[in-house]
Design an enzyme around this catalytic site. Sequence first.
Site, PDB file in Angstrom:
ATOM      1  N   TRP A   7      37.775  47.456  33.123  1.00  0.00           N
ATOM      2  CA  TRP A   7      37.977  48.843  32.683  1.00  0.00           C
ATOM      3  C   TRP A   7      39.249  49.451  33.246  1.00  0.00           C
ATOM      4  CZ3 TRP A   7      32.335  51.199  33.313  1.00  0.00           C
ATOM      5  CH2 TRP A   7      31.493  50.574  32.360  1.00  0.00           C
ATOM      6  N   HIS A  84      45.215  40.315  39.250  1.00  0.00           N
ATOM      7  CA  HIS A  84      45.528  40.761  37.895  1.00  0.00           C
ATOM      8  C   HIS A  84      47.033  40.996  37.780  1.00  0.00           C
ATOM      9  CE1 HIS A  84      45.722  43.213  34.284  1.00  0.00           C
ATOM     10  NE2 HIS A  84      44.572  42.665  33.963  1.00  0.00           N
ATOM     11  N   GLU A  86      48.674  43.304  36.506  1.00  0.00           N
ATOM     12  CA  GLU A  86      49.108  44.664  36.823  1.00  0.00           C
ATOM     13  C   GLU A  86      49.267  44.839  38.331  1.00  0.00           C
ATOM     14  OE1 GLU A  86      46.087  46.613  34.483  1.00  0.00           O
ATOM     15  OE2 GLU A  86      47.084  45.851  32.690  1.00  0.00           O
ATOM     16  N   GLU A 150      45.791  35.164  31.498  1.00  0.00           N
ATOM     17  CA  GLU A 150      46.191  36.386  30.807  1.00  0.00           C
ATOM     18  C   GLU A 150      47.709  36.407  30.672  1.00  0.00           C
ATOM     19  OE1 GLU A 150      42.924  39.599  31.218  1.00  0.00           O
ATOM     20  OE2 GLU A 150      44.316  39.856  32.865  1.00  0.00           O
ATOM     21  N   GLY A 156      47.440  44.506  26.501  1.00  0.00           N
ATOM     22  CA  GLY A 156      47.595  45.884  26.029  1.00  0.00           C
ATOM     23  C   GLY A 156      48.652  46.048  24.950  1.00  0.00           C
ATOM     24  N   GLY A 207      40.214  43.962  28.212  1.00  0.00           N
ATOM     25  CA  GLY A 207      40.640  45.262  28.721  1.00  0.00           C
ATOM     26  C   GLY A 207      40.198  46.371  27.775  1.00  0.00           C
ATOM     27  N   GLY A 208      41.125  46.856  26.985  1.00  0.00           N
ATOM     28  CA  GLY A 208      40.907  48.015  26.108  1.00  0.00           C
ATOM     29  C   GLY A 208      39.617  47.961  25.296  1.00  0.00           C
TER      30      GLY A 208
HETATM   31  P1  13P Z   1      43.768  44.222  26.986  1.00  0.00           P
HETATM   32  O1  13P Z   1      42.503  43.556  26.468  1.00  0.00           O
HETATM   33  O2  13P Z   1      43.721  45.704  26.898  1.00  0.00           O
HETATM   34  O3  13P Z   1      44.994  43.593  26.413  1.00  0.00           O
HETATM   35  O4  13P Z   1      43.801  43.923  28.571  1.00  0.00           O
HETATM   36  C1  13P Z   1      43.627  42.615  29.013  1.00  0.00           C
HETATM   37  C2  13P Z   1      43.460  42.630  30.478  1.00  0.00           C
HETATM   38  O5  13P Z   1      44.389  42.896  31.214  1.00  0.00           O
HETATM   39  C3  13P Z   1      42.121  42.335  31.029  1.00  0.00           C
HETATM   40  O6  13P Z   1      42.168  42.144  32.399  1.00  0.00           O
END
Ligand code: 13P
Length: 225
Positions: A7, A84, A86, A150, A156, A207-208
Amino acid sequence: MLVAGNWKMFKGPQETVSFLESFEAPAGVEIVVCPPFTSLAAAVGRGLAVYAQNVHWAAEGAFTGEISAPMLLELGVDGAIVGHSERRQLFGETDETVRLRCEAALDAGLRVIACVGETETEREAGETDAVLRRQVAAIPRHDALVIAYEPVWAIGTGKTATPELAQEAHETIKELHDTRVLYGGSVKPDNAAALMTQPAVDGALVGGASLDPDSFAEICRAAVS
Ligand code: 13P
């Protein structure tokens, strides 16, 4: 199959409870939700596995802003995402800190989803294989750990890796590390089945599309069929 919803920095405790009240979990798939730290307590004990999005390597100490594995376990949290992209791109996470976090979490008894993946620049420069090798080398071997592939360019952005490209990267990772590998990066209800039917894809890190109970349930159902 394992489907985890990351999330990110969305959903406080109230939204967490309403999500879990309306989410209908299909049988036959392991489902994990990863709310922000302040929503973990609200999520625990409602029938789904709950993971944090990060964990520090020390049990306690002068580490302002960090949360330790024993603290998560005390709340009833089952595991943590580590490394992750990010965190790697925005918060200075390195292969070495990923290794430290994974080891501490596993030693304490948490499960771990350790993330790897190349950036668009790295892919275009033909460095995907080398990046995956370097990142995977830092991840400990353990029964309670799975890897999530990923690709950073797919997160995203709506640019999902093709099922073939995901399969290829997962094969590379599995040659290096004998573990389940989840795919993450713009997984949606309409592409989840095609990705998860690839033989080397063992689930998804979403994610989203995990923020809405219906779309997350649809992705979980795609993992069953
Ligand atoms: P999205 O599904 O929003 O592209 O994000 C993927 C993600 O970073 C899951 O950890």
